[in-house]
Design a protein around this motif. Sequence first.
Motif, mmCIF file in Angstrom:
data_model
loop_
_atom_site.group_PDB
_atom_site.id
_atom_site.type_symbol
_atom_site.label_atom_id
_atom_site.label_comp_id
_atom_site.label_asym_id
_atom_site.label_seq_id
_atom_site.Cartn_x
_atom_site.Cartn_y
_atom_site.Cartn_z
ATOM 1 N N ILE A 144 -4.316 -2.925 -2.398
ATOM 2 C CA ILE A 144 -4.189 -4.381 -2.507
ATOM 3 C C ILE A 144 -2.792 -4.800 -2.956
ATOM 4 O O ILE A 144 -2.195 -5.719 -2.400
ATOM 5 C CB ILE A 144 -5.238 -4.930 -3.498
ATOM 6 C CG1 ILE A 144 -6.653 -4.510 -3.082
ATOM 7 C CG2 ILE A 144 -5.109 -6.442 -3.621
ATOM 8 C CD1 ILE A 144 -7.065 -4.950 -1.717
ATOM 9 N N ALA A 145 -2.261 -4.137 -3.990
ATOM 10 C CA ALA A 145 -0.963 -4.521 -4.557
ATOM 11 C C ALA A 145 -0.150 -3.270 -4.876
ATOM 12 O O ALA A 145 -0.699 -2.269 -5.339
ATOM 13 C CB ALA A 145 -1.152 -5.357 -5.814
ATOM 14 N N THR A 146 1.170 -3.342 -4.610
ATOM 15 C CA THR A 146 2.083 -2.230 -4.873
ATOM 16 C C THR A 146 3.396 -2.781 -5.437
ATOM 17 O O THR A 146 3.705 -3.960 -5.268
ATOM 18 C CB THR A 146 2.388 -1.447 -3.584
ATOM 19 O OG1 THR A 146 3.055 -2.321 -2.654
ATOM 20 C CG2 THR A 146 1.135 -0.884 -2.944
ATOM 21 N N PRO A 147 4.206 -1.910 -6.069
ATOM 22 C CA PRO A 147 5.499 -2.356 -6.593
ATOM 23 C C PRO A 147 6.509 -2.729 -5.518
ATOM 24 O O PRO A 147 7.507 -3.386 -5.812
ATOM 25 C CB PRO A 147 5.989 -1.147 -7.394
ATOM 26 C CG PRO A 147 4.803 -0.293 -7.622
ATOM 27 C CD PRO A 147 3.900 -0.522 -6.454
ATOM 28 N N THR A 148 6.246 -2.308 -4.271
ATOM 29 C CA THR A 148 7.187 -2.570 -3.181
ATOM 30 C C THR A 148 6.672 -3.599 -2.177
ATOM 31 O O THR A 148 7.447 -4.087 -1.350
ATOM 32 C CB THR A 148 7.480 -1.269 -2.419
ATOM 33 O OG1 THR A 148 6.241 -0.751 -1.893
ATOM 34 C CG2 THR A 148 8.105 -0.218 -3.341
ATOM 35 N N VAL A 160 2.635 -0.501 -10.786
ATOM 36 C CA VAL A 160 1.179 -0.481 -10.754
ATOM 37 C C VAL A 160 0.730 -0.600 -9.305
ATOM 38 O O VAL A 160 1.317 -1.368 -8.531
ATOM 39 C CB VAL A 160 0.599 -1.662 -11.575
ATOM 40 C CG1 VAL A 160 -0.893 -1.833 -11.320
ATOM 41 C CG2 VAL A 160 0.858 -1.460 -13.065
ATOM 42 N N THR A 161 -0.293 0.151 -8.957
ATOM 43 C CA THR A 161 -0.921 0.008 -7.647
ATOM 44 C C THR A 161 -2.391 -0.335 -7.857
ATOM 45 O O THR A 161 -3.073 0.320 -8.648
ATOM 46 C CB THR A 161 -0.801 1.297 -6.819
ATOM 47 O OG1 THR A 161 0.590 1.586 -6.604
ATOM 48 C CG2 THR A 161 -1.471 1.145 -5.464
ATOM 49 N N LEU A 162 -2.848 -1.371 -7.171
ATOM 50 C CA LEU A 162 -4.247 -1.795 -7.255
ATOM 51 C C LEU A 162 -4.942 -1.497 -5.941
ATOM 52 O O LEU A 162 -4.437 -1.831 -4.868
ATOM 53 C CB LEU A 162 -4.315 -3.299 -7.556
ATOM 54 C CG LEU A 162 -5.702 -3.956 -7.432
ATOM 55 C CD1 LEU A 162 -6.698 -3.357 -8.412
ATOM 56 C CD2 LEU A 162 -5.588 -5.471 -7.630
ATOM 57 N N HIS A 163 -6.113 -0.859 -6.043
ATOM 58 C CA HIS A 163 -6.936 -0.554 -4.873
ATOM 59 C C HIS A 163 -8.295 -1.239 -4.999
ATOM 60 O O HIS A 163 -8.831 -1.400 -6.093
ATOM 61 C CB HIS A 163 -7.200 0.952 -4.748
ATOM 62 C CG HIS A 163 -5.986 1.811 -4.724
ATOM 63 N ND1 HIS A 163 -5.196 1.971 -3.606
ATOM 64 C CD2 HIS A 163 -5.423 2.585 -5.696
ATOM 65 C CE1 HIS A 163 -4.206 2.805 -3.884
ATOM 66 N NE2 HIS A 163 -4.315 3.186 -5.140
ATOM 67 N N GLN A 164 -8.856 -1.588 -3.855
ATOM 68 C CA GLN A 164 -10.263 -1.972 -3.761
ATOM 69 C C GLN A 164 -11.037 -0.749 -3.293
ATOM 70 O O GLN A 164 -10.678 -0.125 -2.295
ATOM 71 C CB GLN A 164 -10.432 -3.113 -2.760
ATOM 72 C CG GLN A 164 -11.887 -3.491 -2.468
ATOM 73 C CD GLN A 164 -11.960 -4.589 -1.422
ATOM 74 O OE1 GLN A 164 -12.011 -5.771 -1.742
ATOM 75 N NE2 GLN A 164 -11.940 -4.215 -0.146
#
Length: 231
Positions: A144-148, A160-164
């Motif tokens: 879902i979200a990454t630093p890049t 931080v990396t967010l996964h579903q």
Amino acid sequence: MIEVRAAAARGRANFGWLDSKHTFSFGHYYDPAHMGFSELRVINDDQVTPGAGFDTHGHRDMEIISYVLEGTIAHKDSAGNVKTLPAGEFQLMSAGRGIHHSEFNASNSDTLKFLQIWIQPDTLGGEPGYQQKDFGQEPGLTTIATPTGENGTLHIKQDVTLHQLILLPGTDLHLDVAPGRRIYIHQIDSELNVNDVVLTPGDGAKISAESELQLRNASDVAVKALVFDLP
């Protein structure tokens, strides 16, 4: 090591129009043992009555993620964004040097349920930003979200990396954890088995010093969770 943050042990604030459960210290709820985990500072499980919401208020120097579980958020902010956020979509608001916004239940008949997540940024100040996207409901891990901001993910100002995570009944998934990284799992639906530790809805798992995780759904319904890869 896996430390479970039980749903029933969370802080709670009920104002009538808002029923909020706090994984970490927030507002009038303070527990020095639960001030956050790594750069993850807030997970509020919010339920808002029809037509009600949060009046205009300000934030700065925080990455704020909203994930709608049921209903629709009506969002307005001082950067000129006027948006609706339906169930299944993610919103990332980078507060930067400062932003004001309001969030309301867009329906006058249906309850709004959403997760409000705060992550401390790695840089202070800067221009506020707004991102919103539906990443679908594919089984497995969806980033879902990454630093890049790579591969169409939301760009978050932190390592931080967010996964579903969605697991169908009777399926499992192996997750390697890089050295020095920590994992936080917030359980949304059904029961998830994490290295033989069972999480139920609203539970969280603080995971450190683990090199791999075996995620298993032994139930007869789909599992949904959020998985945070943290420094």
